[in-house]
Structures are given as C-alpha cells and as structure tokens.
Design a protein around this motif. Structure first.
Motif, PDB file in Angstrom:
ATOM      1  N   GLU A  72      42.921  15.526 -20.968  1.00  0.00           N
ATOM      2  CA  GLU A  72      41.468  15.570 -21.016  1.00  0.00           C
ATOM      3  C   GLU A  72      40.985  16.489 -19.904  1.00  0.00           C
ATOM      4  OE1 GLU A  72      40.402  13.641 -23.359  1.00  0.00           O
ATOM      5  OE2 GLU A  72      38.247  13.949 -23.106  1.00  0.00           O
ATOM      6  N   PHE A 114      32.293  14.901 -32.577  1.00  0.00           N
ATOM      7  CA  PHE A 114      32.810  13.845 -31.712  1.00  0.00           C
ATOM      8  C   PHE A 114      31.610  13.144 -31.104  1.00  0.00           C
ATOM      9  CE2 PHE A 114      36.081  17.065 -31.869  1.00  0.00           C
ATOM     10  CZ  PHE A 114      37.190  16.308 -32.222  1.00  0.00           C
ATOM     11  N   GLY A 123      39.704  17.969 -25.050  1.00  0.00           N
ATOM     12  CA  GLY A 123      40.939  17.183 -25.097  1.00  0.00           C
ATOM     13  C   GLY A 123      41.997  18.019 -25.786  1.00  0.00           C
ATOM     14  N   PRO A 127      39.954  20.374 -29.230  1.00  0.00           N
ATOM     15  CA  PRO A 127      38.569  20.021 -29.493  1.00  0.00           C
ATOM     16  C   PRO A 127      37.789  19.846 -28.185  1.00  0.00           C
ATOM     17  CG  PRO A 127      39.989  18.119 -29.818  1.00  0.00           C
ATOM     18  CD  PRO A 127      40.874  19.255 -29.395  1.00  0.00           C
ATOM     19  N   GLY A 128      36.510  20.079 -28.259  1.00  0.00           N
ATOM     20  CA  GLY A 128      35.700  19.917 -27.044  1.00  0.00           C
ATOM     21  C   GLY A 128      34.228  20.109 -27.352  1.00  0.00           C
ATOM     22  N   ALA A 144      33.467  18.981 -21.965  1.00  0.00           N
ATOM     23  CA  ALA A 144      34.715  18.201 -21.945  1.00  0.00           C
ATOM     24  C   ALA A 144      35.596  18.716 -23.066  1.00  0.00           C
ATOM     25  CB  ALA A 144      34.423  16.726 -22.143  1.00  0.00           C
ATOM     26  N   PHE A 190      31.152  11.822 -28.407  1.00  0.00           N
ATOM     27  CA  PHE A 190      30.927  11.978 -26.963  1.00  0.00           C
ATOM     28  C   PHE A 190      30.521  13.387 -26.547  1.00  0.00           C
ATOM     29  CE2 PHE A 190      35.461  12.846 -27.320  1.00  0.00           C
ATOM     30  CZ  PHE A 190      35.889  11.834 -28.174  1.00  0.00           C
ATOM     31  N   THR A 191      30.484  14.324 -27.498  1.00  0.00           N
ATOM     32  CA  THR A 191      30.011  15.670 -27.152  1.00  0.00           C
ATOM     33  C   THR A 191      28.974  16.123 -28.182  1.00  0.00           C
ATOM     34  OG1 THR A 191      32.065  16.408 -28.189  1.00  0.00           O
ATOM     35  CG2 THR A 191      31.914  16.644 -25.803  1.00  0.00           C
ATOM     36  N   GLN A 200      42.975   7.847 -26.791  1.00  0.00           N
ATOM     37  CA  GLN A 200      42.648   9.178 -26.296  1.00  0.00           C
ATOM     38  C   GLN A 200      42.561   9.111 -24.768  1.00  0.00           C
ATOM     39  OE1 GLN A 200      38.783  10.021 -27.977  1.00  0.00           O
ATOM     40  NE2 GLN A 200      38.018   7.964 -27.583  1.00  0.00           N
ATOM     41  N   GLN A 230      48.087  13.733 -24.603  1.00  0.00           N
ATOM     42  CA  GLN A 230      46.889  14.576 -24.550  1.00  0.00           C
ATOM     43  C   GLN A 230      46.611  14.933 -23.096  1.00  0.00           C
ATOM     44  OE1 GLN A 230      43.575  12.280 -26.062  1.00  0.00           O
ATOM     45  NE2 GLN A 230      44.034  12.810 -28.185  1.00  0.00           N
TER      46      GLN A 230
HETATM   47  N1  DAH Z   1      39.560  12.534 -27.683  1.00  0.00           N
HETATM   48  C1  DAH Z   1      39.462  13.367 -28.861  1.00  0.00           C
HETATM   49  C2  DAH Z   1      40.580  13.028 -29.826  1.00  0.00           C
HETATM   50  O1  DAH Z   1      41.556  12.464 -29.422  1.00  0.00           O
HETATM   51  C3  DAH Z   1      39.533  14.808 -28.471  1.00  0.00           C
HETATM   52  C4  DAH Z   1      38.310  15.308 -27.770  1.00  0.00           C
HETATM   53  C5  DAH Z   1      37.293  15.867 -28.502  1.00  0.00           C
HETATM   54  C6  DAH Z   1      38.192  15.228 -26.396  1.00  0.00           C
HETATM   55  C7  DAH Z   1      36.162  16.346 -27.887  1.00  0.00           C
HETATM   56  C8  DAH Z   1      37.053  15.684 -25.784  1.00  0.00           C
HETATM   57  C9  DAH Z   1      36.047  16.240 -26.527  1.00  0.00           C
HETATM   58  O2  DAH Z   1      36.869  15.628 -24.479  1.00  0.00           O
HETATM   59  O3  DAH Z   1      34.952  16.700 -25.905  1.00  0.00           O
HETATM   60  O4  DAH Z   1      40.474  13.308 -30.972  1.00  0.00           O
END
Ligand code: DAH
Length: 335
Positions: free
Chosen positions: A205, A243, A302, A277-278, A300, A245-246, A163, A203
C-alpha cells in the motif's frame, strides 16, 4: 585379592571394547568405579581389615581404582575424538546456496524505490479488525464491495485482512499529516485456488497526504515503480475504476509480460494485467484517519506484489509462489 583386582581390569577393558556410545561408557564407568562398584566396596572394607592386610592391600586397591578410572576416561576421550572426525571441515561439501523468494525480492525493490522518494515503510497486522479493513475505508457493513473481498472471519471477531489498505488508517492515526508511507505485507481472501487465484498473496500500500497533491504524482510514482522493478519501459494504460476509499479511482494496467500482450490464461486473455489500482483519497477516509479534508488531500495506491513477481519472473501459476517447493522456486533464483 590380587587376582580379583586384575580380573576387574580385564573385565572393564573387554566391556569397553564392545561399546561405541558415550552414554554406554558412562554407565560402565558407574558400574566399575561408581559408589556401588566392587572396587568401592573393597575400599570400604579396608577399615575392617587387620593392620597387616591394610598395609598389604590399601595401596593396591587404591591404585587399581585409579587405573580403572584412567581406563574409562581414556575410552571417553577416544569417543570424543572420533566424533570430531565426522565434522572434519576439510571435507569437500557441496553446499547449495539459497536465494531470496521472488516476492521478497520484489517487495524489497519496491520499498527501496519508495524510500528514495521519501516514503516511510510501515508494517501492519495480518489479523485485522473489520473497522480498519473495511469501515474506516468507507466500506460500511452492507456495502457490495465487501462481496469481492470475502475473507476468513476469526472466532475472536477479527478477520484476516483482505488488503493492506487498512494501514492507510493506522498510518494517518499514528503520523498525522503530511504523510508518505508504504506498507508491504501478506493479504488473504476466501478464493478458490487455481493458476491465477490464491487465498494468500502480497500487496504493498502507498499513501501520500499533503496540501495540493495531484493525480499526476500518483501516476508518476506507479509508472516509476513498474519501470524499475520490471527493468523495462512497460506499456501501461489507465482506466477509471471504482474503490470506495478513493475518488476518483483508477486502475493502472500493464501489458501482460507473460504472453507479450497476445492473451493468455494469466491475463484472462485480455493482454493486460491489473497491477496498480489507486486514486485520490476519499474525504471520509481522511476523516477516519483524523485528517481534515478541507486542508489536506492525497493519493493512495495498492500494488499487487504477487502479480508483479509473476510478471517479472514470468511465473504463470500463482500456486508455485506459496508452495515452498524448491524444485520450482529455484528456477527463479536471482543472485
Ligand atoms: N486494496 C485494493 C485491493 O486490494 C487496492 C487499492 C485500490 C488500494 C485503490 C488503494 C487504492 O490504495 O487507492 O483491491
């Protein structure tokens, strides 16, 4: 003597008639006028001749050498002129004009929109450490979320990033808060390749860190991007997601433009495509980036650039995009 010199000239001319290549002519040149040529031998022999012979043959041999040289040089010149003819720029060529790859176009469109909103564009590393790809993003070693993102682990202990999210950490470390960055790039996963799965995809970000950031701003940014890039007011829906990270995390889906929402293999027959997604950046992630979560917050997201390109150009087989096969790719030529 006269006869021999005459013969040399004739021989040289005959040989040159049979040759078309410059390299061959150069060989003939060294054979006929080079240091070990017959004419050079004759020139050297002059010093042993009687004064009378010297007078008789000196200028004759010298002039013949000059003539031989002229003959070969002329042949070389002719060849050079002939090869120019094959680059005649008055010829009417049918040159195919190329075009940018669909993903390149979409990446540029998205970054242009984000740049207008004040985002800085950064570029991350395709070969990444586990720390930036997972740990710093609140995905510790044995976290089940790693299963969904199996990838290619390299002999040097690094991995191919799954990612672009690792660039959140790189950017926080580099720029600190407040921050608005986006990072487009290639990502990898250990997938069985089929019409909707690829081991290599793209992707982008996005991350905003400041004081008092709200989720509404995130939704606005994502909708704006989709509206502008897809050139229509696409129907979107927001679902809670997960996710690491969020927190909270969301999934923004858009109605599948390939089947018009009816259901097809690309949208797994649901009529919807997970495209953006975010969520609000998890405090652990802020801390990993050296930012105090008591002072700052942020969002954030992606975006799947590959997915957006597929929606925009109605490409129903993801494999086309990495195929390098112009017979397919030129169907999506955009000028
Ligand atoms: N990196 C995640 C993926 O590849 C997508 C993503 C989700 C990015 C939530 C983000 C986020 O910044 O906040 O599935």
């Amino acid at each position: 003597m006269e006869k021999e010199l005459e013969k040399l000239k004739e021989e040289l001319k005959d040989k040159l008639k049979e040759t078309k290549k410059e390299a061959d002519i150069l060989n003939i040149k060294s054979e006929y006028v080079g240091k070990k040529s017959r004419i050079s031998e004759l020139l050297t022999s002059l010093k042993d001749m009687s004064v009378e012979d010297k007078r008789k043959y000196g200028s004759l041999i010298n002039n013949t050498k000059k003539e031989l040289e002229e003959i070969v040089n002329k042949a070389i010149e002719n060849i050079a002129n002939q090869s120019n003819v094959s680059f005649d720029d008055t010829l009417d060529y049918d040159i195919e004009v190329g075009s940018l790859h669909p993903i390149t176009i979409v990446a540029k469109e998205v970054t242009d929109i984000l740049k207008r909103m004040g985002f800085t564009v950064v570029q991350g590393f395709e070969m990444e450490s586990e720390y930036y790809n997972f740990e710093a993003l609140n995905v510790p070693k044995d976290h089940p979320a790693r299963d969904m993102q199996d990838t290619f682990y390299l002999d040097n202990g690094m991995l191919l990033r799954t990612q672009t999210s690792g660039d959140q950490i790189h950017s926080m470390e580099k720029f600190g808060a407040p921050l608005r960055v986006c990072s487009p790039g290639r990502t990898f996963r250990n997938e069985d390749v089929d019409a909707s799965h690829e081991n290599t995809f793209f992707q982008i970000e996005g991350m905003v860190i400041d004081k008092g950031i709200s989720i509404e701003s995130l939704i606005y940014v994502m909708k704006e991007i989709l509206r502008e890039v897809l050139h229509q007011d696409v129907e979107v829906r927001l679902r809670p997601g997960f996710f690491p990270f969020t927190e909270p995390s969301y999934e923004l889906d858009c109605s599948c433009l390939i089947c018009g929402g009816k259901g097809c293999p690309t949208c797994k027959h649901s009529g919807w495509i997970e495209i953006a997604p975010g969520g609000m950046v998890h405090p652990n992630v802020l801390r990993a980036g050296g930012i105090d979560p008591e002072v700052y917050n942020g969002f954030a997201f992606g975006l799947g650039l590959t997915r957006i390109a597929m929606m925009k150009y109605k490409i129903n087989d993801i494999r086309v995009l990495n195929s390098g096969d112009l017979r397919y790719l030129e169907n999506f030529k955009i000028n």
